[in-house]
Write an enzyme that holds these catalytic residues in place. Structure first.
Site, PDB file in Angstrom:
ATOM      1  N   GLU A  34       7.060 -21.443   8.802  1.00 15.56           N
ATOM      2  CA  GLU A  34       7.567 -20.511   9.822  1.00 15.56           C
ATOM      3  C   GLU A  34       8.614 -21.150  10.729  1.00 15.56           C
ATOM      4  OE1 GLU A  34       4.618 -20.748  13.571  1.00 15.56           O
ATOM      5  OE2 GLU A  34       3.719 -19.863  11.779  1.00 15.56           O
ATOM      6  N   GLU A  38       0.807  -1.222   0.000  1.00 16.43           N
ATOM      7  CA  GLU A  38       0.000   0.000   0.000  1.00 16.43           C
ATOM      8  C   GLU A  38       0.841   1.274   0.000  1.00 16.43           C
ATOM      9  OE1 GLU A  38      -2.747  -0.416   3.251  1.00 16.43           O
ATOM     10  OE2 GLU A  38      -4.146  -1.592   2.032  1.00 16.43           O
TER      11      GLU A  38
END
Length: 296
Positions: free
Chosen positions: A112, A81
């Site tokens: 992860e 963004e």
């Protein structure tokens, strides 16, 4: 078991599955409100993070976000963004998500758990002392994030660790730890709830403050947006009118001459100069509209 706070059962809602709908919704909303409180408590650390980041970004550094699962997706969201909002170059805001781009949509189980992969992914970006690496993990113990921070720090980058548990390893591993102490979740262990909300607020606050300090804003107007679609072209026109005080026709003409660059159009209109002169003034003023106007 000595569980981290984010994994502990919420003391206020042991009978959650028996709530009626109004009570259920109120429990979630009321608990989410605590996310903002956690970020407010972390403002001194966030202030230091902004100040350190701006120094490096002014020298051409990058904002690199790293995370897994919800934390990693929030980092990606904040990163992508920055382009349309502040015309921040995409290459200066890479985002690393454990499991790769596909993990944005489908969970990659076990991704992860690899510290070496976190280190490998960061080192592939060739971090420098001008880069800022922001690693997020609600638990603060995610191996992927820890491996990334260790590698980035060794390479000389400035590292920020954001976690939701006091004493988390990630807070100690980074140059600067930002604790968002959100406590237990309404649904025990579901850190996409207020832990994730706090991370989103912290990321928004951090990156937006950096962009303001880098002169991406004039007053409180988003004047460095990238007008890449019809909605944003209309927004660029509204911003130009508001910031310059010109009528819509004059603002439209200036925007067209400025290649839809709002900052340039504002300087053109307020200083009475052409696009090339406005661009030169902005370049000399490091992108600050206010300084570009004062230079005349």
């Amino acid at each position: 078991m000595n569980l981290p706070r984010t994994e502990q059962p919420h003391p206020d809602h042991p009978g959650l599955d028996g709530y009626d709908t109004p009570s259920l919704l109120a429990a979630f909303v009321d608990d989410q409100a605590r996310a903002a409180e956690a970020v407010r408590a972390a403002l001194p650390a966030l202030q230091q993070a902004v100040d350190e980041a701006v120094l490096r970004l002014r020298r051409g550094g990058r904002l690199i976000t790293v995370g897994a699962g919800t934390s990693g997706r929030l980092g990606v969201l904040d990163s992508v963004e920055l382009g349309p909002t502040f015309d921040w170059p995409r290459e200066r805001a890479p985002a690393l998500l454990a499991g790769g781009e596909g993990a944005m949509f489908v969970a990659v189980e076990g991704a992860e758990d690899s510290a070496p992969r976190g280190a490998e992914d960061v080192l592939a970006l060739k971090p420098t002392p001008d880069d800022v690496v922001i690693a997020l993990a609600a638990s603060g113990s995610t191996p992927y994030a820890l491996g990334a921070v260790d590698a980035a720090r060794t390479a000389g980058a400035f590292t920020v660790g954001i976690a939701n548990n006091p004493g988390a390893a990630l807070l100690a591993a980074a140059h600067l730890g930002v604790l968002l102490d959100t406590g237990p979740e309404v649904i025990s262990g579901s850190t996409r709830l207020k832990a994730g909300t706090a991370q989103k607020i912290a990321l928004n606050t951090f990156s937006s403050a950096c962009m303001v300090r880098l002169h991406k804003v004039y007053g409180n107007l988003m004047v460095d947006l990238r007008a890449t679609n019809a909605k944003l072209v209309k927004r660029a026109l509204r911003l130009t009118v508001r910031a310059s005080g010109a009528d819509e026709a004059a603002a439209q003409a200036a925007l067209q001459a400025a290649g839809l660059r709002v900052k340039t159009a504002i300087v053109m209109l307020k200083a009475g100069v052409d696009a090339a002169t406005a661009e030169a003034r902005l370049a000399a003023a490091e992108g600050s509209v206010q300084r570009a106007l004062n230079a005349g």
